[in-house]
Motif scaffolding. Structure first.
Motif, mmCIF file in Angstrom:
data_model
loop_
_atom_site.group_PDB
_atom_site.id
_atom_site.type_symbol
_atom_site.label_atom_id
_atom_site.label_comp_id
_atom_site.label_asym_id
_atom_site.label_seq_id
_atom_site.Cartn_x
_atom_site.Cartn_y
_atom_site.Cartn_z
ATOM 1 N N THR A 18 0.823 -1.203 0.000
ATOM 2 C CA THR A 18 0.000 0.000 0.000
ATOM 3 C C THR A 18 0.859 1.255 0.000
ATOM 4 O O THR A 18 0.700 2.132 -0.862
ATOM 5 C CB THR A 18 -0.934 -0.016 1.237
ATOM 6 O OG1 THR A 18 -1.681 -1.225 1.196
ATOM 7 C CG2 THR A 18 -1.889 1.169 1.209
ATOM 8 N N GLY A 19 1.760 1.366 0.964
ATOM 9 C CA GLY A 19 2.656 2.518 1.004
ATOM 10 C C GLY A 19 1.988 3.765 1.538
ATOM 11 O O GLY A 19 0.817 3.757 1.918
ATOM 12 N N ASP A 20 2.780 4.820 1.569
ATOM 13 C CA ASP A 20 2.336 6.062 2.209
ATOM 14 C C ASP A 20 1.524 6.966 1.293
ATOM 15 O O ASP A 20 0.872 7.898 1.770
ATOM 16 C CB ASP A 20 3.568 6.838 2.700
ATOM 17 C CG ASP A 20 3.832 6.565 4.172
ATOM 18 O OD1 ASP A 20 2.866 6.289 4.900
ATOM 19 O OD2 ASP A 20 5.000 6.630 4.573
ATOM 20 N N ASP A 21 1.578 6.740 -0.014
ATOM 21 C CA ASP A 21 0.964 7.695 -0.952
ATOM 22 C C ASP A 21 -0.487 7.367 -1.251
ATOM 23 O O ASP A 21 -0.964 7.572 -2.362
ATOM 24 C CB ASP A 21 1.743 7.707 -2.276
ATOM 25 C CG ASP A 21 3.205 7.998 -2.049
ATOM 26 O OD1 ASP A 21 3.502 8.705 -1.076
ATOM 27 O OD2 ASP A 21 4.025 7.522 -2.848
ATOM 28 N N THR A 22 -1.184 6.802 -0.299
ATOM 29 C CA THR A 22 -2.568 6.431 -0.550
ATOM 30 C C THR A 22 -3.446 7.058 0.528
ATOM 31 O O THR A 22 -2.955 7.707 1.442
ATOM 32 C CB THR A 22 -2.753 4.900 -0.476
ATOM 33 O OG1 THR A 22 -2.519 4.495 0.873
ATOM 34 C CG2 THR A 22 -1.802 4.176 -1.392
ATOM 35 N N ALA A 23 -4.747 6.825 0.394
ATOM 36 C CA ALA A 23 -5.684 7.375 1.383
ATOM 37 C C ALA A 23 -5.787 6.471 2.615
ATOM 38 O O ALA A 23 -6.562 6.760 3.526
ATOM 39 C CB ALA A 23 -7.056 7.544 0.732
ATOM 40 N N MET B 1 3.532 5.491 8.051
ATOM 41 C CA MET B 1 3.654 4.066 7.724
ATOM 42 C C MET B 1 4.704 3.377 8.601
ATOM 43 O O MET B 1 4.541 2.220 8.972
ATOM 44 C CB MET B 1 4.041 3.917 6.256
ATOM 45 C CG MET B 1 4.143 2.471 5.879
ATOM 46 S SD MET B 1 4.393 2.279 4.123
ATOM 47 C CE MET B 1 4.581 0.504 4.082
ATOM 48 N N LEU B 40 -6.079 -2.188 4.323
ATOM 49 C CA LEU B 40 -4.891 -1.755 3.584
ATOM 50 C C LEU B 40 -5.021 -2.113 2.105
ATOM 51 O O LEU B 40 -4.754 -1.294 1.224
ATOM 52 C CB LEU B 40 -3.640 -2.411 4.168
ATOM 53 C CG LEU B 40 -3.171 -1.863 5.516
ATOM 54 C CD1 LEU B 40 -2.163 -2.817 6.150
ATOM 55 C CD2 LEU B 40 -2.556 -0.480 5.362
ATOM 56 N N GLU B 41 -5.424 -3.356 1.867
ATOM 57 C CA GLU B 41 -5.466 -3.828 0.472
ATOM 58 C C GLU B 41 -6.469 -3.046 -0.377
ATOM 59 O O GLU B 41 -6.289 -2.912 -1.583
ATOM 60 C CB GLU B 41 -5.759 -5.337 0.430
ATOM 61 C CG GLU B 41 -4.525 -6.148 0.842
ATOM 62 C CD GLU B 41 -4.796 -7.641 0.967
ATOM 63 O OE1 GLU B 41 -5.915 -8.084 0.650
ATOM 64 O OE2 GLU B 41 -3.875 -8.365 1.399
ATOM 65 N N HIS B 43 -6.699 -0.031 -0.442
ATOM 66 C CA HIS B 43 -6.005 1.174 -0.903
ATOM 67 C C HIS B 43 -4.754 0.865 -1.718
ATOM 68 O O HIS B 43 -4.086 1.780 -2.189
ATOM 69 C CB HIS B 43 -5.622 2.035 0.303
ATOM 70 C CG HIS B 43 -6.799 2.599 1.023
ATOM 71 N ND1 HIS B 43 -7.520 3.664 0.532
ATOM 72 C CD2 HIS B 43 -7.401 2.242 2.176
ATOM 73 C CE1 HIS B 43 -8.501 3.949 1.369
ATOM 74 N NE2 HIS B 43 -8.470 3.090 2.377
ATOM 75 N N ALA B 44 -4.398 -0.411 -1.839
ATOM 76 C CA ALA B 44 -3.144 -0.759 -2.520
ATOM 77 C C ALA B 44 -3.269 -0.506 -4.019
ATOM 78 O O ALA B 44 -4.242 -0.936 -4.651
ATOM 79 C CB ALA B 44 -2.795 -2.225 -2.255
ATOM 80 N N PRO B 45 -2.298 0.184 -4.599
ATOM 81 C CA PRO B 45 -2.295 0.337 -6.054
ATOM 82 C C PRO B 45 -1.976 -1.007 -6.717
ATOM 83 O O PRO B 45 -1.636 -1.980 -6.034
ATOM 84 C CB PRO B 45 -1.171 1.347 -6.293
ATOM 85 C CG PRO B 45 -0.272 1.239 -5.095
ATOM 86 C CD PRO B 45 -1.138 0.801 -3.953
ATOM 87 N N ARG B 50 3.028 -0.073 -7.684
ATOM 88 C CA ARG B 50 3.692 0.004 -6.389
ATOM 89 C C ARG B 50 5.187 -0.310 -6.512
ATOM 90 O O ARG B 50 6.028 0.309 -5.858
ATOM 91 C CB ARG B 50 3.008 -0.954 -5.409
ATOM 92 C CG ARG B 50 3.625 -1.010 -4.036
ATOM 93 C CD ARG B 50 3.601 0.325 -3.301
ATOM 94 N NE ARG B 50 4.307 0.230 -2.016
ATOM 95 C CZ ARG B 50 5.010 1.206 -1.477
ATOM 96 N NH1 ARG B 50 5.097 2.397 -2.074
ATOM 97 N NH2 ARG B 50 5.621 1.035 -0.318
ATOM 98 N N ASN B 53 6.724 2.873 -7.644
ATOM 99 C CA ASN B 53 6.684 3.901 -6.587
ATOM 100 C C ASN B 53 7.714 3.660 -5.488
ATOM 101 O O ASN B 53 8.346 4.588 -5.007
ATOM 102 C CB ASN B 53 5.310 3.908 -5.896
ATOM 103 C CG ASN B 53 4.232 4.462 -6.792
ATOM 104 O OD1 ASN B 53 4.536 5.036 -7.849
ATOM 105 N ND2 ASN B 53 2.984 4.290 -6.399
ATOM 106 N N ARG B 56 11.212 4.881 -6.136
ATOM 107 C CA ARG B 56 11.367 6.251 -6.623
ATOM 108 C C ARG B 56 12.562 6.924 -5.968
ATOM 109 O O ARG B 56 12.864 6.681 -4.799
ATOM 110 C CB ARG B 56 10.093 7.033 -6.313
ATOM 111 C CG ARG B 56 9.770 8.094 -7.312
ATOM 112 C CD ARG B 56 8.323 8.495 -7.200
ATOM 113 N NE ARG B 56 7.871 8.436 -5.815
ATOM 114 C CZ ARG B 56 6.594 8.343 -5.469
ATOM 115 N NH1 ARG B 56 5.656 8.252 -6.377
ATOM 116 N NH2 ARG B 56 6.262 8.317 -4.202
ATOM 117 N N GLU B 70 9.809 0.609 6.900
ATOM 118 C CA GLU B 70 8.468 0.280 6.395
ATOM 119 C C GLU B 70 8.227 -1.225 6.324
ATOM 120 O O GLU B 70 7.135 -1.660 5.970
ATOM 121 C CB GLU B 70 8.282 0.882 4.994
ATOM 122 C CG GLU B 70 8.410 2.398 4.993
ATOM 123 C CD GLU B 70 8.222 3.013 3.615
ATOM 124 O OE1 GLU B 70 8.103 2.255 2.622
ATOM 125 O OE2 GLU B 70 8.205 4.249 3.533
#
Lengths: 190, 190
Positions: A18-23, B1, B40-41, B43-45, B50, B53, B56, B70
């Motif tokens: 998921t990471g930090d860049d989500t809602a 996170m 969590l899931e 919201h997971a891209p 991911r 991301n 990055r 993390e």
């Protein structure tokens, strides 16, 4: 308890997926996880008591960080003894085990192989503690694909045990390794 | 996170500290943990998104299984670069990292050292992928006591990088290791 450990594995992976860049409300997640830990810790015996309990019996343990169904760090790898004396298992590793982009961390490969060699020695009838471990990394081990992990005891000379094995993907070696073990065990606490 | 990952670490440890022989409602714990993973899931891209991301930037990552704040698998180990070119960190490992009774799993030591060598190479100015890693286990590394982990690049010959280091407790070597690295990196996904 295996079910709770499996659920904890889902949490570890979902956090990274998921990471930090989500809602996603990470502060709320932390709060829920602390609440679970609080509830568990209320029931935890003294550390020394637990260290005895968890080693009860003389067989294979269930708490180690590689094959242990009770340990959320463990993928877990399931190893099977074969008639030729070797052990083998197949495991697919996810995002928490990443080293280079999309690949298994080299140190995770070492962790899996050290443990597999220990199980291979047990299966062969004489096991011990790792004295020396040498790993050769031949190509990256991919995440998200089945990896075959093998171990086989090749010789016993007095207390010296030699064990070899490796990690393969799609029929090609990714890591090969050899280990020297000494036939000695720390006593299980009682 | 980082806070949620730290809370997940508490859960992993508390599960092992508690065990099955208590009044703790393990099925209820599993349910609460699955609820966190579900949230969590949601919201997971997509996995591929991911994987881009999370890599990055060009600096040190935050998701690896050794130092990554993390990643709940990571203790986490915090390494500091020193003026003499080496890196060092101190870490106390708990029950989830157990191999022999009361001691660190030999494979966990390998995981910590492989990663520390990578960071040492980065600190020295030229890093790469592990080609060969040799570990010598001199005495058991204790759980619940501060361990000092060190790594130092000792030579560069073309693309071949050699790195040494180890794990010590109370001033005595527990594990020493040497690694050969090849100055090459898999590209970060973009």
């Amino acid at each position: 308890m295996d079910g709770a450990a499996a659920a904890a594995r889902r949490v570890i992976s979902a956090l990274l997926r998921t990471g930090d860049d989500t809602a996603a409300d990470m502060a709320g997640m932390a709060k829920q996880l602390h609440a679970v830990a609080d509830q568990l810790e209320e029931h935890a015996p003294a550390r020394e008591t637990r260290l005895v309990n968890m080693w009860r019996g003389d067989g294979i343990t269930r708490h180690d960080p590689v094959t242990g169904p009770e340990n959320a760090l463990a993928p877990p790898l399931r190893l099977t003894g074969r008639a030729d004396g070797s052990v083998e298992g197949t495991v697919t590793l996810g995002i928490a085990y990443q080293g280079p982009p999309g690949c298994v961390h080299g140190g995770v490969s070492a962790l899996l192989l050290d443990h597999t060699f220990g199980v291979a020695n047990h299966w062969a009838g004489l096991s011990g503690m790792t004295a020396e471990l040498t790993l050769r990394y031949r190509r990256p081990s991919p995440l998200f694909e089945p990896l075959t992990i093998t171990g086989r005891q090749i010789s016993v000379d007095g207390a010296k045990i030699r064990t070899v094995g490796g990690i393969a993907a799609g029929g090609r070696d990714c890591v090969t390794a050899e280990g020297l073990f000494i036939a000695k065990h720390l006593p299980r606490p009682r």
